[in-house]
Structure formats: structure tokens, C-alpha cells
Design a protein around this motif. Structure first.
Motif, PDB file in Angstrom:
ATOM      1  N   ARG A   6       4.471  -0.078 -12.284  1.00 31.81           N
ATOM      2  CA  ARG A   6       5.259   0.343 -11.128  1.00 31.81           C
ATOM      3  C   ARG A   6       5.353  -0.765 -10.092  1.00 31.81           C
ATOM      4  N   ALA A   7       6.511  -0.846  -9.468  1.00 27.12           N
ATOM      5  CA  ALA A   7       6.705  -1.728  -8.325  1.00 27.12           C
ATOM      6  C   ALA A   7       7.425  -0.925  -7.241  1.00 27.12           C
ATOM      7  N   VAL A   8       7.001  -1.123  -6.002  1.00 27.85           N
ATOM      8  CA  VAL A   8       7.631  -0.474  -4.855  1.00 27.85           C
ATOM      9  C   VAL A   8       8.201  -1.564  -3.956  1.00 27.85           C
ATOM     10  N   LEU A   9       9.469  -1.459  -3.612  1.00 25.62           N
ATOM     11  CA  LEU A   9      10.131  -2.440  -2.764  1.00 25.62           C
ATOM     12  C   LEU A   9      10.474  -1.790  -1.432  1.00 25.62           C
ATOM     13  N   ILE A  10       9.877  -2.297  -0.351  1.00 26.42           N
ATOM     14  CA  ILE A  10      10.094  -1.743   0.988  1.00 26.42           C
ATOM     15  C   ILE A  10      10.794  -2.792   1.842  1.00 26.42           C
ATOM     16  N   ALA A  11      12.076  -2.584   2.093  1.00 26.00           N
ATOM     17  CA  ALA A  11      12.865  -3.504   2.910  1.00 26.00           C
ATOM     18  C   ALA A  11      13.207  -2.828   4.229  1.00 26.00           C
ATOM     19  N   GLY A  12      13.718  -3.613   5.165  1.00 27.48           N
ATOM     20  CA  GLY A  12      14.122  -3.046   6.444  1.00 27.48           C
ATOM     21  C   GLY A  12      14.087  -4.085   7.541  1.00 27.48           C
ATOM     22  N   PRO A  13      14.696  -3.773   8.679  1.00 27.26           N
ATOM     23  CA  PRO A  13      14.720  -4.723   9.794  1.00 27.26           C
ATOM     24  C   PRO A  13      13.350  -4.887  10.426  1.00 27.26           C
ATOM     25  N   THR A  14      13.214  -5.929  11.202  1.00 21.20           N
ATOM     26  CA  THR A  14      11.966  -6.178  11.914  1.00 21.20           C
ATOM     27  C   THR A  14      11.607  -4.997  12.804  1.00 21.20           C
ATOM     28  N   ALA A  15      10.319  -4.690  12.909  1.00 18.68           N
ATOM     29  CA  ALA A  15       9.778  -3.621  13.758  1.00 18.68           C
ATOM     30  C   ALA A  15      10.090  -2.220  13.260  1.00 18.68           C
TER      31      ALA A  15
END
Length: 299
Positions: A6-15
Motif C-alpha cells: 500500500r501507498a498513501v499519497l497526501i497532497a495539498g497546499p501549504t498549511a
């Protein structure tokens, strides 16, 4: 290639709370957190780049945080190589949790990457100056002579892409299109389960979090970090020197700005950067499940 569970990818803007979510998941799943943020890879700037604190890093295994000297220009290709080396030493049964705000890292991780050699800024500047006086048709004609395949792929004579293609040809002797046709396979190609998450909190909430965070950074070690960085007398063109907060705190240290003005300018720059990140993620990762700060999935 090793088959992974399994791999989990968590992206998103700063803060947006990426590090906190990654830590919670790592503790729950016995996972390994791998940095996917181009600024948090560098040493010297832990507070300024909002790298996980030493206390947070002690609560779960973190990799590729603060591992690259500030004087190095670290590319996406080098990051992929570092990730591959890290993955080779991790039990395939343990989940990999990638988290960060650099969209290109995630894109390369999932889709592969054309590892083009680093091009000298002098070569790029030379090309930029050469095409300044040319109109669109003349620019495309120049590109057709240097890289006819790249010219055929361009619908318009975009100066940035055109400059890149010509600079690569002149610096390496190979066409950019040749590198692009040699894209390496995804590092997660043999992963059995890939979970994708984009943190996308309310805009006003995010702006408030950014303002509060940078104010806390200023009195929480950011000034000492910038002092240490400036003492290295590095090339201003290096990526680490462009980290948000370095110029603003530096101007305050040199007496060019007051403290409040430095915080205000850095906060505005961070908010603008977060806006660009959100736009990128929505355009490129539009099919990823989205979550707000509370972790609830959004449509």
C-alpha cells in the motif's frame, strides 16, 4: 520491482494539515512517511519550510526531510532516485505515506519522469535573449531547426517551453523530445493499493492558518535559520534561497523592513503560493478524493 502492499499519497497546499494527517496515518498503520515537498528536502530551514518538528519525527519514521545541503540544486529526477533508494530499504508490507505540496513530485511518482540533465542558467538566459526580438512564427522556425519534434508538439510559440527545448538541445546535444520519450516507469507500478488524497480546506480558513503560522514562525526559530542560511553566502538563484520567508526575514535583518511588514509580505506570498498549488492540484489531480481540515471527504 518489489511488490508493495500500500501507498498513501497526501497532497495539498501549504498549511492544509498534510503533515498532521500523515503522522496520524503512520502511527495507525505503522507506515513510513516520505517527504514530497521540494523545500522540506533541504537542511537549514526546518521552521521556515514548516518541516515536521523533531518531536513529530520521533513519533513515526520520516524519510527525506532535511537531507540535502542548502547549496545543492536538487531536481525531481534526483528526488525520484532518493525515493527509490529509500523504498529499497523498507519492508514491502509497511505502507508508504508520501506527503507534501510539490505536485510535480507526485506526478513523477505516479506517471514516471523524463530525467533531463540540469541546464546551465547561462545557456537558458542566452536563449531567452535570442528569442526576445522574434515573433511567434520566427520562434517556431528556430525551434524547428533545433528540435522539430518539440516544435510539432507545440500548438503556440510559448516562450517558456520554447526556451526550455532549445536550451536542452544546445546544452546536451540531444533534443528535449528524446528525453521525454524515455520516461522511466512509475515507482509505484507494482503497488497493490494506492490511496490518493488532496487536502482542500476552505479558502478563508486556509488564509487564516497561513497568517497565524508565519507569525509563529517568526518568533519560533525562523529568524535564526535565515541568519544561518545567509551566512553561507549562497547563490541567490538556488532553490533554497527562494523559500518564502528567506527574502522577507533577510530584509528585516538588514533593516530594509519592519518586523510587521516582513511578516505581512511573507504571509501574502505564502497565500499566493497556496492559491497556485490549489489550482495545480485541481487541474492535474481533479479525480483525487478531497478532504477539508477535519478529514471529511468532499465532492
Amino acid at each position: 520491482m518489489t511488490v508493495r502492499g500500500r501507498a498513501v499519497l497526501i497532497a495539498g497546499p501549504t498549511a492544509s494539515g498534510k503533515s498532521a494527517l500523515a503522522l496520524a496515518m503512520a502511527q495507525e498503520l505503522d507506515g513510513v512517511i516520505i517527504n514530497a515537498d521540494a523545500m522540506q528536502i533541504y537542511d537549514t530551514l526546518q521552521v521556515v519550510t514548516a518541516r515536521p518538528s523533531n518531536e513529530e519525527m520521533a513519533q513515526a519514521e520520516h524519510r527525506l526531510y532535511g537531507t540535502v545541503p542548502a547549496a545543492v540544486r536538487f531536481s525531481t529526477g534526483q528526488w525520484l532516485t532518493a525515493v527509490s533508494e529509500v523504498m529499497a530499504g523498507i519492508d514491502p508490507a509497511r505502507p508508504l505515506i508520501f506527503t507534501g505540496g510539490t505536485g510535480l513530485y507526485f506526478d513523477a511518482l505516479l506517471n514516471g519522469f523524463a530525467d533531463v540533465p540540469e541546464i546551465s542558467p547561462a545557456v537558458t538566459l542566452e536563449v531567452q535573449q535570442e528569442i526576445q526580438a522574434l515573433d511567434g512564427a520566427q520562434r517556431l522556425a528556430l525551434l524547428e531547426r533545433e528540435d522539430p519534434v518539440a516544435a510539432a508538439r507545440l500548438k503556440v510559440a510559448d516562450p517558456q517551453r520554447l526556451t526550455r527545448a532549445i536550451a536542452v538541445k544546445r546544452a546536451t546535444g540531444r533534443m528535449l523530445s528524446a528525453y521525454q520519450d524515455e520516461i522511466a516507469a512509475s515507482l509505484l507500478a507494482d503497488c497493490l493499493q494506492i490511496d490518493r488524497i488532496v487536502l482542500d480546506p476552505d479558502r478563508d480558513v486556509l488564509r487564516q492558518r497561513i497568517a497565524q503560522r508565519f507569525d509563529a514562525m517568526f518568533s519560533g526559530g525562523a529568524v535564526d535559520e535565515v541568519k544561518a542560511l545567509l551566512a553561507l553566502e549562497l547563490d541567490p538563484a538556488l532553490p533554497v534561497m527562494k523559500a518564502i520567508g528567506v527574502r522577507e526575514i533577510g530584509d528585516w535583518l538588514y533593516g530594509k523592513l519592519g518586523r510587521d511588514e516582513a511578516i505581512k509580505l511573507a504571509t501574502i506570498a505564502t497565500q499566493q503560493y497556496a492559491k497556485r498549488q490549489r489550482t495545480w492540484f485541481r487541474n492535474r489531480f481533479g479525480d483525487w478524493p478531497r478532504r477539508g481540515l477535519a478529514g471529511a471527504e468532499q465532492s
